[in-house]
Motif scaffolding. Structure first.
Motif, mmCIF file in Angstrom:
data_model
loop_
_atom_site.group_PDB
_atom_site.id
_atom_site.type_symbol
_atom_site.label_atom_id
_atom_site.label_comp_id
_atom_site.label_asym_id
_atom_site.label_seq_id
_atom_site.Cartn_x
_atom_site.Cartn_y
_atom_site.Cartn_z
ATOM 1 N N UNK A 456 -20.746 4.807 4.364
ATOM 2 C CA UNK A 456 -21.485 4.184 4.576
ATOM 3 C C UNK A 456 -21.442 2.578 3.811
ATOM 4 N N UNK A 457 -20.786 2.158 3.778
ATOM 5 C CA UNK A 457 -20.407 1.298 3.020
ATOM 6 C C UNK A 457 -19.912 0.894 2.031
ATOM 7 N N UNK A 458 -18.977 1.991 2.650
ATOM 8 C CA UNK A 458 -17.674 1.264 1.112
ATOM 9 C C UNK A 458 -16.667 0.849 1.984
ATOM 10 N N UNK A 459 -15.932 -0.062 1.216
ATOM 11 C CA UNK A 459 -15.104 -1.431 1.077
ATOM 12 C C UNK A 459 -13.577 -0.391 1.198
ATOM 13 N N UNK A 460 -13.591 -1.961 2.562
ATOM 14 C CA UNK A 460 -11.971 -2.133 2.934
ATOM 15 C C UNK A 460 -11.206 -3.070 2.588
ATOM 16 N N UNK A 461 -10.153 -2.943 1.276
ATOM 17 C CA UNK A 461 -9.698 -4.251 0.882
ATOM 18 C C UNK A 461 -8.430 -4.198 1.658
ATOM 19 N N UNK A 462 -7.795 -5.020 2.732
ATOM 20 C CA UNK A 462 -6.832 -5.345 3.931
ATOM 21 C C UNK A 462 -6.420 -6.322 3.550
ATOM 22 N N UNK A 463 -4.974 -6.255 2.589
ATOM 23 C CA UNK A 463 -4.149 -7.225 2.372
ATOM 24 C C UNK A 463 -2.984 -7.482 3.811
ATOM 25 N N UNK A 464 -3.434 -8.793 4.677
ATOM 26 C CA UNK A 464 -2.411 -8.594 5.779
ATOM 27 C C UNK A 464 -1.112 -9.311 4.920
ATOM 28 N N UNK A 465 -0.309 -8.951 6.118
ATOM 29 C CA UNK A 465 1.131 -9.418 5.165
ATOM 30 C C UNK A 465 2.119 -10.846 6.386
ATOM 31 N N UNK A 466 2.618 -11.918 5.290
ATOM 32 C CA UNK A 466 2.646 -13.152 5.886
ATOM 33 C C UNK A 466 2.842 -12.936 7.781
ATOM 34 N N UNK A 467 2.242 -13.605 8.535
ATOM 35 C CA UNK A 467 2.285 -13.772 9.563
ATOM 36 C C UNK A 467 1.792 -13.072 10.811
ATOM 37 N N UNK A 468 1.443 -11.673 10.605
ATOM 38 C CA UNK A 468 0.831 -11.188 11.183
ATOM 39 C C UNK A 468 -0.870 -11.421 10.829
ATOM 40 N N UNK A 469 -1.028 -12.220 10.651
ATOM 41 C CA UNK A 469 -2.880 -12.164 10.748
ATOM 42 C C UNK A 469 -3.609 -12.364 11.864
#
Length: 553
Positions: A456-469
């Motif tokens: 709990x409290x950990x972080x997700x760093x989510x990199x989103x490719x172009x076009x699928x936001x």
């Protein structure tokens, strides 16, 4: 007397806190300044024996007689108990089973693993049911009906707060199966349900045999739209139809479901099977039997820890099962609310994604919910760095400048733990590596579902490719928040995508992603999911990493 507030110990602690806060602030400020100057590449008595006295002969004789009488009494008890156990089904019960109707359905489970929690995979190949149960085979009567195997394991006391299983109330014929949900079909049979595995059939014998012989054929998984999902036929009998005799009786509920579908992709393993199975089976507090059609031994082996946590009974390979098993309650199919998500307002149990994440962590014996993320749990170590697991995709949506990404993460003060799906095949070991991290980072894809193993409290760093936001929040953002995690989303720009070099600025793929989206899922998959890779600009990405560090600290 010196006031406590002036004690050297108190002053030392205050000074220490001030130094920590000052150091943390200076670090963040320094990183922020440096990030602005860097480009994309920087980054068991003898005494007792003497006291013994000889006893008079009369006393010895009396003692011998008493011992003989005691032995005879014990033997009588054992003989009586054995006779009682053999005739249990033909006698009225005064305790556990109060009436004849209950005796018809409450015989102990033939498939129960007595006094242990070993998960047995039954009926693989020519192995008969229960051969795998620690060498214990059930007694079989002259009529071929399996006799009870006593349950020597602990029964649930309800201390876990889970809903206890009680004999369900038979419903009207028209509500046995519910086909109204867009995602899944489900049938729930209460009273007398008989499973015939080799024909993928479940028969329901109503209390009043006046039904119209209703029949349903449903895909037994959470994605009913997939035509190749194995179907199970559910039939309701009436007075003119003779029900098959039970070859084994069970006093527990059962759930029948299918594997297959999109399994093999970890996101679908969790979203399509494990999460729906949690929603359907967790209410029984492990006192439920799972019967799997289209069974895949590798799947059960890979997720054995989760299956152990869902059931303490044998798992039955439904397709090769040649018995007629009788249960007081059978559910066919799996409930599902949405892709990798739970609606906490959904009845009957109001589970949440946080419940699911904690269930998964408990299954693997990971630290309790109150344990902080590793960096904060060990913050007295001055050399400690925040740990981030970098998910390394193999084919598409890869980091084309991986060395620069690793260098940049190190420069921002992270200790990087790389995860390669081609190497990290032992899930029991891998989940502990995830648990040791403060964050998980990767490009939008199946690997990010490993965030279910974070604290709990950990972080997700989510990199989103172009076009699928448009799909980013639904697939990972909302689930992360619902599981009690922090999330940083970074959407790449066109010039961080290999699509720009391939198509140019004037192509619809770059100029108008919404138009591609309106063309259908196939086009989105073709352009943005299958052929796109990432060249991450670490300077532009820097503020997202700073935000992740703030969440961790």
């Amino acid at each position: 007397m010196v006031p406590a507030s002036n004690s050297p110990l108190t002053l030392s602690l205050d000074q220490k806190r001030e130094r920590e806060q000052s150091s943390r602030s200076q670090k963040l400020t320094s990183i922020a300044r440096r990030s602005g100057r860097q480009n994309s590449a920087g980054m068991g008595s003898p005494k007792a024996a003497k006291s013994m006295a000889k006893k008079p002969i009369c006393r010895r004789r009396f003692g011998a007689l008493f011992a003989a009488a005691l032995v005879a009494a014990v033997l009588a008890v054992f003989v009586f108990s054995d006779l009682f156990a053999q005739d249990r089904n033909g006698a009225e019960s005064e305790g556990e089973f109060p009436n004849k109707e209950d005796l018809a359905t409450a015989t102990s489970d033939q498939e129960l693993v007595a006094g242990n929690s070993v998960l047995n995979l039954v009926s693989w190949g020519n192995v008969e049911p229960n051969q795998a149960s620690q060498g214990t085979m059930p007694a079989v009567g002259a009529d071929g009906t399996a006799k009870p195997v006593p349950d020597q394991g602990e029964r649930s006391t309800g201390a876990s707060g889970l809903v206890q299983y009680t004999k369900c109330t038979p419903r009207s014929i028209t509500t046995i199966c519910d086909l109204s949900n867009q995602r899944y079909d489900i049938c729930e049979l209460c009273g007398d349900a008989r499973t015939i595995g080799h024909s993928s059939t479940v028969l329901y014998v109503p209390q009043s045999l006046t039904s119209n012989c209703e029949e349903w054929s449903i895909p037994a998984q959470s994605r009913k739209s997939l035509p190749w999902i194995k179907k199970v036929t559910v039939k309701s009998l009436n007075a003119s139809q003779l029900e098959p005799s039970c070859t084994s009786r069970h006093a527990i509920p059962a759930i029948i479901f299918a594997l297959g579908g999109f399994t093999g992709n970890i996101w679908h393993d969790v979203s399509d099977v494990l999460l729906p199975l949690f929603l359907t089976a967790h209410q029984f507090d492990r006192d439920v039997q799972l019967l799997i059609t289209n069974s895949q031994p590798w799947f059960i082996e890979k997720y054995s820890a989760i299956f152990h946590r869902l059931t303490k009974h044998d798992i039955i390979d439904f397709d090769s099962d040649n018995q007629v098993r009788c249960y007081p309650h059978v559910i066919v199919g799996l409930r599902s609310h949405r892709d990798f998500g739970i609606d906490p307002n959904a009845v009957p149990h109001n589970y949440t994604m946080l419940d699911f994440r904690l269930f998964v962590r408990e299954s693997y014996g990971l630290p309790a919910p109150e344990v902080d993320i590793p960096y904060r749990a060990d913050k007295d170590d001055p050399e400690r760095k925040p740990r981030v697991m970098l998910i390394d995709r193999g084919k598409t949506r890869r980091f084309m400048n991986a060395p620069d990404v690793l260098q940049g993460l190190d420069w921002f003060g992270f200790e990087v733990v790389k995860a390669d799906p081609r190497i990290d095949s032992n899930l029991d070991e891998f989940v502990r590596r995830v648990d040791s991290c403060d964050a998980i980072m990767g490009v939008h894809g199946a690997g990010l579902i490993n965030m279910v193993f974070l604290r709990s409290g950990a972080v997700l760093v989510h990199i989103v490719p172009y076009g699928i936001e448009f799909m980013a929040d639904g697939f990972y953002g909302a689930p992360a928040r619902d599981m009690g995690l922090r999330r940083v989303q970074y959407s790449i720009s066109p010039d961080e995508s290999t699509l720009l070099e391939k198509y140019g600025w004037n192509h619809t793929v770059i100029k108008d992603p919404e138009a591609i989206r309106k063309s259908g899922w196939e086009k989105v998959g073709e352009f943005y999911m299958s052929t796109q890779d990432i060249v991450l600009n670490m300077t532009r990405f820097g503020p997202s990493l700073l935000k992740a560090i703030e969440f961790i600290m």
